[in-house]
Design a protein around this motif. Structure first.
Motif, PDB file in Angstrom:
ATOM      1  N   TYR A  40       5.444   5.580   0.745  1.00  0.00           N
ATOM      2  CA  TYR A  40       6.363   5.090  -0.271  1.00  0.00           C
ATOM      3  C   TYR A  40       5.617   4.973  -1.596  1.00  0.00           C
ATOM      4  O   TYR A  40       4.728   4.149  -1.745  1.00  0.00           O
ATOM      5  N   ARG A  41       5.976   5.800  -2.549  1.00  0.00           N
ATOM      6  CA  ARG A  41       5.262   5.879  -3.816  1.00  0.00           C
ATOM      7  C   ARG A  41       5.448   4.666  -4.714  1.00  0.00           C
ATOM      8  O   ARG A  41       4.614   4.396  -5.551  1.00  0.00           O
ATOM      9  N   GLY A  42       6.518   3.935  -4.554  1.00  0.00           N
ATOM     10  CA  GLY A  42       6.766   2.785  -5.416  1.00  0.00           C
ATOM     11  C   GLY A  42       6.083   1.518  -4.955  1.00  0.00           C
ATOM     12  O   GLY A  42       6.580   0.421  -5.189  1.00  0.00           O
ATOM     13  N   ASN A  43       4.931   1.623  -4.321  1.00  0.00           N
ATOM     14  CA  ASN A  43       4.248   0.441  -3.796  1.00  0.00           C
ATOM     15  C   ASN A  43       3.522  -0.316  -4.904  1.00  0.00           C
ATOM     16  O   ASN A  43       3.334   0.180  -6.006  1.00  0.00           O
ATOM     17  N   THR A  87       0.790  -1.235   0.000  1.00  0.00           N
ATOM     18  CA  THR A  87       0.000   0.000   0.000  1.00  0.00           C
ATOM     19  C   THR A  87       0.818   1.280   0.000  1.00  0.00           C
ATOM     20  O   THR A  87       0.308   2.328  -0.381  1.00  0.00           O
ATOM     21  N   GLY A  88       2.050   1.226   0.484  1.00  0.00           N
ATOM     22  CA  GLY A  88       2.862   2.427   0.621  1.00  0.00           C
ATOM     23  C   GLY A  88       2.679   3.132   1.949  1.00  0.00           C
ATOM     24  O   GLY A  88       3.437   4.029   2.301  1.00  0.00           O
ATOM     25  N   PHE A  89       1.668   2.733   2.703  1.00  0.00           N
ATOM     26  CA  PHE A  89       1.410   3.345   4.004  1.00  0.00           C
ATOM     27  C   PHE A  89       2.094   2.553   5.115  1.00  0.00           C
ATOM     28  O   PHE A  89       2.167   1.331   5.049  1.00  0.00           O
ATOM     29  N   PRO A  90       2.559   3.231   6.148  1.00  0.00           N
ATOM     30  CA  PRO A  90       3.160   2.522   7.274  1.00  0.00           C
ATOM     31  C   PRO A  90       2.104   1.753   8.068  1.00  0.00           C
ATOM     32  O   PRO A  90       0.933   2.119   8.069  1.00  0.00           O
ATOM     33  N   CYS A  91       2.535   0.690   8.717  1.00  0.00           N
ATOM     34  CA  CYS A  91       1.625  -0.109   9.543  1.00  0.00           C
ATOM     35  C   CYS A  91       1.852   0.238  11.014  1.00  0.00           C
ATOM     36  O   CYS A  91       2.801   0.957  11.341  1.00  0.00           O
ATOM     37  N   ALA A 135      -1.322  11.089  12.695  1.00  0.00           N
ATOM     38  CA  ALA A 135      -1.831  12.458  12.781  1.00  0.00           C
ATOM     39  C   ALA A 135      -0.700  13.468  12.967  1.00  0.00           C
ATOM     40  O   ALA A 135      -0.757  14.570  12.415  1.00  0.00           O
ATOM     41  N   ARG A 136       0.330  13.082  13.679  1.00  0.00           N
ATOM     42  CA  ARG A 136       1.394  14.035  14.007  1.00  0.00           C
ATOM     43  C   ARG A 136       2.543  14.063  12.992  1.00  0.00           C
ATOM     44  O   ARG A 136       3.072  15.125  12.700  1.00  0.00           O
ATOM     45  N   TYR A 137       2.957  12.896  12.491  1.00  0.00           N
ATOM     46  CA  TYR A 137       4.188  12.828  11.709  1.00  0.00           C
ATOM     47  C   TYR A 137       4.020  12.463  10.235  1.00  0.00           C
ATOM     48  O   TYR A 137       4.934  12.667   9.453  1.00  0.00           O
ATOM     49  N   ASN A 162       5.948  12.901   6.494  1.00  0.00           N
ATOM     50  CA  ASN A 162       7.304  13.408   6.297  1.00  0.00           C
ATOM     51  C   ASN A 162       8.365  12.920   7.272  1.00  0.00           C
ATOM     52  O   ASN A 162       9.527  13.213   7.078  1.00  0.00           O
ATOM     53  N   THR A 163       7.994  12.222   8.324  1.00  0.00           N
ATOM     54  CA  THR A 163       8.967  11.813   9.320  1.00  0.00           C
ATOM     55  C   THR A 163       9.065  10.300   9.365  1.00  0.00           C
ATOM     56  O   THR A 163       8.078   9.623   9.660  1.00  0.00           O
TER      57      THR A 163
END
Length: 129
Positions: free
Chosen positions: A116-119, A28-32, A104-106, A109-110
């Motif tokens: 990650y766009r290359g997902n 997905t490119g999103f953090p878990c 919500a906080r980071y 960008n952190t």
């Protein structure tokens, strides 16, 4: 022995050819909710305790749990799955709550809360559309 060898080979291949070891990030490119746990573990094991805390504070909660569960099972020879499951449920709920706070906080960008766009879903979208 074989399991450790296969796991090490798997991690080496993923780390060499892909940008992440996490299947959620790769897809997905999103953090878990556990994002940063591997990096925090490596940082803690190499003596960078503050950096490990900043990367993923639940590494210490999980470490204490694993030591306690190991002592309970292998030194005291007690087999009680009930408290282990209860502790894991509390840890997971805490990690999910902390995940929403970090999103919500980071995000985005952190590290480790980055997109990650290359997902895989982005690649499939580019192929289909």
């Amino acid at each position: 022995m074989w399991v450790a060898a296969v796991a090490a080979a798997h991690l080496a291949v993923l780390r060499h050819f892909l940008y992440s070891l996490c299947p959620v990030v790769l897809l997905t490119g999103f953090p878990c909710p556990a994002c940063g746990m591997t990096r925090a573990g490596v940082l803690a094991l190499t003596g960078h305790f503050e950096e490990a805390w900043n990367m993923q504070p639940f590494i210490y909660v999980l470490g204490v749990f694993l030591v306690a569960a190991g002592i309970w099972r292998y030194l005291l020879f007690k087999d009680s799955v009930k408290w282990i499951k209860g502790c894991l449920a509390v840890i997971m709920i805490g990690m999910i709550a902390f995940y929403f706070y970090r999103m919500a906080r980071y995000f985005p960008n952190t590290p480790p809360m980055t997109y990650y766009r290359g997902n895989l879903l982005q690649m499939l979208r580019a192929i289909v559309f």
